[in-house]
Design a protein around this motif. Structure first.
Motif, PDB file in Angstrom:
ATOM      1  N   ILE A 136      30.009 -11.310  -2.555  1.00  0.00           N
ATOM      2  CA  ILE A 136      31.196 -12.165  -2.463  1.00  0.00           C
ATOM      3  C   ILE A 136      32.229 -11.530  -1.523  1.00  0.00           C
ATOM      4  O   ILE A 136      32.539 -10.339  -1.626  1.00  0.00           O
ATOM      5  CB  ILE A 136      31.829 -12.388  -3.851  1.00  0.00           C
ATOM      6  CG1 ILE A 136      30.793 -12.973  -4.830  1.00  0.00           C
ATOM      7  CG2 ILE A 136      33.030 -13.305  -3.758  1.00  0.00           C
ATOM      8  CD1 ILE A 136      31.300 -13.166  -6.238  1.00  0.00           C
ATOM      9  N   PHE A 137      32.752 -12.347  -0.619  1.00  0.00           N
ATOM     10  CA  PHE A 137      33.784 -11.923   0.322  1.00  0.00           C
ATOM     11  C   PHE A 137      35.060 -12.694   0.015  1.00  0.00           C
ATOM     12  O   PHE A 137      35.048 -13.923  -0.101  1.00  0.00           O
ATOM     13  CB  PHE A 137      33.346 -12.193   1.760  1.00  0.00           C
ATOM     14  CG  PHE A 137      32.129 -11.402   2.176  1.00  0.00           C
ATOM     15  CD1 PHE A 137      32.273 -10.173   2.810  1.00  0.00           C
ATOM     16  CD2 PHE A 137      30.861 -11.895   1.929  1.00  0.00           C
ATOM     17  CE1 PHE A 137      31.167  -9.435   3.184  1.00  0.00           C
ATOM     18  CE2 PHE A 137      29.742 -11.161   2.311  1.00  0.00           C
ATOM     19  CZ  PHE A 137      29.882  -9.930   2.939  1.00  0.00           C
ATOM     20  N   HIS A 138      36.175 -11.971  -0.096  1.00  0.00           N
ATOM     21  CA  HIS A 138      37.474 -12.560  -0.398  1.00  0.00           C
ATOM     22  C   HIS A 138      38.353 -12.485   0.850  1.00  0.00           C
ATOM     23  O   HIS A 138      38.353 -11.481   1.562  1.00  0.00           O
ATOM     24  CB  HIS A 138      38.151 -11.825  -1.558  1.00  0.00           C
ATOM     25  CG  HIS A 138      37.327 -11.767  -2.800  1.00  0.00           C
ATOM     26  ND1 HIS A 138      36.210 -10.945  -2.951  1.00  0.00           N
ATOM     27  CD2 HIS A 138      37.438 -12.438  -3.987  1.00  0.00           C
ATOM     28  CE1 HIS A 138      35.692 -11.106  -4.145  1.00  0.00           C
ATOM     29  NE2 HIS A 138      36.411 -12.004  -4.797  1.00  0.00           N
ATOM     30  N   PHE A 139      39.115 -13.543   1.084  1.00  0.00           N
ATOM     31  CA  PHE A 139      39.980 -13.538   2.272  1.00  0.00           C
ATOM     32  C   PHE A 139      41.180 -14.477   2.071  1.00  0.00           C
ATOM     33  O   PHE A 139      41.215 -15.249   1.152  1.00  0.00           O
ATOM     34  CB  PHE A 139      39.179 -13.978   3.509  1.00  0.00           C
ATOM     35  CG  PHE A 139      38.380 -15.222   3.314  1.00  0.00           C
ATOM     36  CD1 PHE A 139      38.917 -16.456   3.616  1.00  0.00           C
ATOM     37  CD2 PHE A 139      37.081 -15.177   2.792  1.00  0.00           C
ATOM     38  CE1 PHE A 139      38.183 -17.621   3.423  1.00  0.00           C
ATOM     39  CE2 PHE A 139      36.340 -16.340   2.610  1.00  0.00           C
ATOM     40  CZ  PHE A 139      36.892 -17.568   2.924  1.00  0.00           C
TER      41      PHE A 139
ATOM     42  N   GLY B 152      46.186 -16.868  -4.291  1.00  0.00           N
ATOM     43  CA  GLY B 152      46.046 -17.544  -3.013  1.00  0.00           C
ATOM     44  C   GLY B 152      44.804 -17.171  -2.234  1.00  0.00           C
ATOM     45  O   GLY B 152      44.490 -17.817  -1.226  1.00  0.00           O
ATOM     46  N   ASP B 153      44.076 -16.133  -2.664  1.00  0.00           N
ATOM     47  CA  ASP B 153      42.853 -15.729  -1.967  1.00  0.00           C
ATOM     48  C   ASP B 153      41.748 -16.759  -2.174  1.00  0.00           C
ATOM     49  O   ASP B 153      41.670 -17.416  -3.218  1.00  0.00           O
ATOM     50  CB  ASP B 153      42.351 -14.379  -2.490  1.00  0.00           C
ATOM     51  CG  ASP B 153      43.086 -13.204  -1.868  1.00  0.00           C
ATOM     52  OD1 ASP B 153      43.999 -13.457  -1.051  1.00  0.00           O
ATOM     53  OD2 ASP B 153      42.765 -12.049  -2.210  1.00  0.00           O
ATOM     54  N   TYR B 154      40.887 -16.869  -1.168  1.00  0.00           N
ATOM     55  CA  TYR B 154      39.650 -17.631  -1.275  1.00  0.00           C
ATOM     56  C   TYR B 154      38.487 -16.651  -1.306  1.00  0.00           C
ATOM     57  O   TYR B 154      38.599 -15.519  -0.809  1.00  0.00           O
ATOM     58  CB  TYR B 154      39.483 -18.600  -0.104  1.00  0.00           C
ATOM     59  CG  TYR B 154      40.366 -19.823  -0.182  1.00  0.00           C
ATOM     60  CD1 TYR B 154      39.885 -21.009  -0.733  1.00  0.00           C
ATOM     61  CD2 TYR B 154      41.682 -19.786   0.278  1.00  0.00           C
ATOM     62  CE1 TYR B 154      40.689 -22.134  -0.815  1.00  0.00           C
ATOM     63  CE2 TYR B 154      42.494 -20.903   0.201  1.00  0.00           C
ATOM     64  CZ  TYR B 154      41.996 -22.073  -0.352  1.00  0.00           C
ATOM     65  OH  TYR B 154      42.791 -23.173  -0.436  1.00  0.00           O
ATOM     66  N   ALA B 155      37.382 -17.069  -1.889  1.00  0.00           N
ATOM     67  CA  ALA B 155      36.194 -16.226  -1.941  1.00  0.00           C
ATOM     68  C   ALA B 155      34.969 -17.061  -1.596  1.00  0.00           C
ATOM     69  O   ALA B 155      34.868 -18.233  -1.979  1.00  0.00           O
ATOM     70  CB  ALA B 155      36.033 -15.604  -3.328  1.00  0.00           C
TER      71      ALA B 155
END
Length: 275
Positions: free
Chosen positions: A272-275, A35-38
């Protein structure tokens, strides 16, 4: 070069100093989850700003040297769907100083400018799947993606002299003839057709998580691209007996190309940032 190597080595030592537990001291997950976005972007300018490279250049950049953005959505911890876009615009100006002419005679005391301006854009969109392996901060990944490319270019010519004052020779800007062999016809603008490309690419990379949900990766690939550019248009001015007539004519050139190659010399280094 020595300074660059020492800086990168220092960075690597500092990164390995992080705990190898997959949870931070605050209880935050380090690796991406279902379910994470990056969101990923070109990390080279950041490295240069931090003075990790004294030459202000690092030898990996997005293809075509355009800034790129990548978005990923993780279906689970080991699989993700990814979208990418690279977009670039450019403009070139060529100026040639020529003698001013009045009624066909040369005014040797004054110069005027012929100006050739060329503008264009190039955009590439991608969609693909990514698979991952590894349970530590170091993650290996691989996958595939399809690509769509759109591009176009327009060239405009402005003459310093009036058409009726020019001699009966083909006009030049920057040493290149502007149009055909007809002395009485002058090109004022050319527009390419919208170039269209389809491609596919396989990729492989390594990603290191320097903090919870924050990583740096290096990626290389191998792909194929088919491009085609249809006929464009040309605006011309015809001079006949002192009368100027403007018209638009269809271009005569269309192109196509096929390329199959690795992009290892133009791979991506991303933050890259994941959230």
């Amino acid at each position: 070069m020595k300074k660059t190597i020492l800086a990168v080595a220092a960075l690597a030592v500092s990164l390995t100093g992080f705990s190898q537990d997959l949870m931070s001291k605050k209880g935050e997950a380090i690796l991406p989850e279902a379910g994470d976005y990056a969101l990923g972007f070109d990390a080279v300018p950041l490295f240069n700003a931090l003075k990790f490279n004294s030459a202000a250049t690092i030898g990996a950049g997005y293809p075509n040297q355009y800034m790129g953005v990548m978005v990923k959505r993780f279906t689970d911890a080991k699989n993700a769907t990814r979208f990418g876009i690279r977009f670039g615009v450019g403009s070139d100006l060529t100026i040639e100083e020529v003698e001013k002419r009045t009624a066909g005679a040369v005014d040797g005391d004054n110069l005027v400018e012929n100006r050739l301006t060329s503008k264009g854009f190039d955009a590439t969109f991608s969609y693909g799947k990514e698979m991952r392996r590894g349970n530590t901060r170091v993650q290996g990944y691989w996958g595939y993606e399809g690509m769509l490319n759109l591009n176009a270019r327009r060239t405009t010519i402005e003459y310093g002299n009036d058409f009726n004052d020019l001699p009966n020779t083909n006009p030049y800007v920057g040493g290149n003839p502007l149009y055909g062999n007809d002395d009485a016809v002058y090109l004022t603008q050319s527009r390419s057709g919208i170039g269209f490309g389809l491609g596919a690419r396989a990729f492989i990379g390594v990603e290191y998580f320097i903090a919870p949900k924050i990583s740096i990766n290096a990626e290389y690939g191998f792909g194929a691209m088919l491009n085609t550019t249809p006929r464009g248009e040309r605006d011309v001015t015809t001079v006949d007996g002192g009368v100027d007539t403007d018209e638009t004519i269809e271009g005569t050139v269309r192109t196509s190309s096929f390329n199959l190659a690795t992009d290892i010399t133009q791979g991506a280094v991303r933050m890259i940032f994941h959230f």
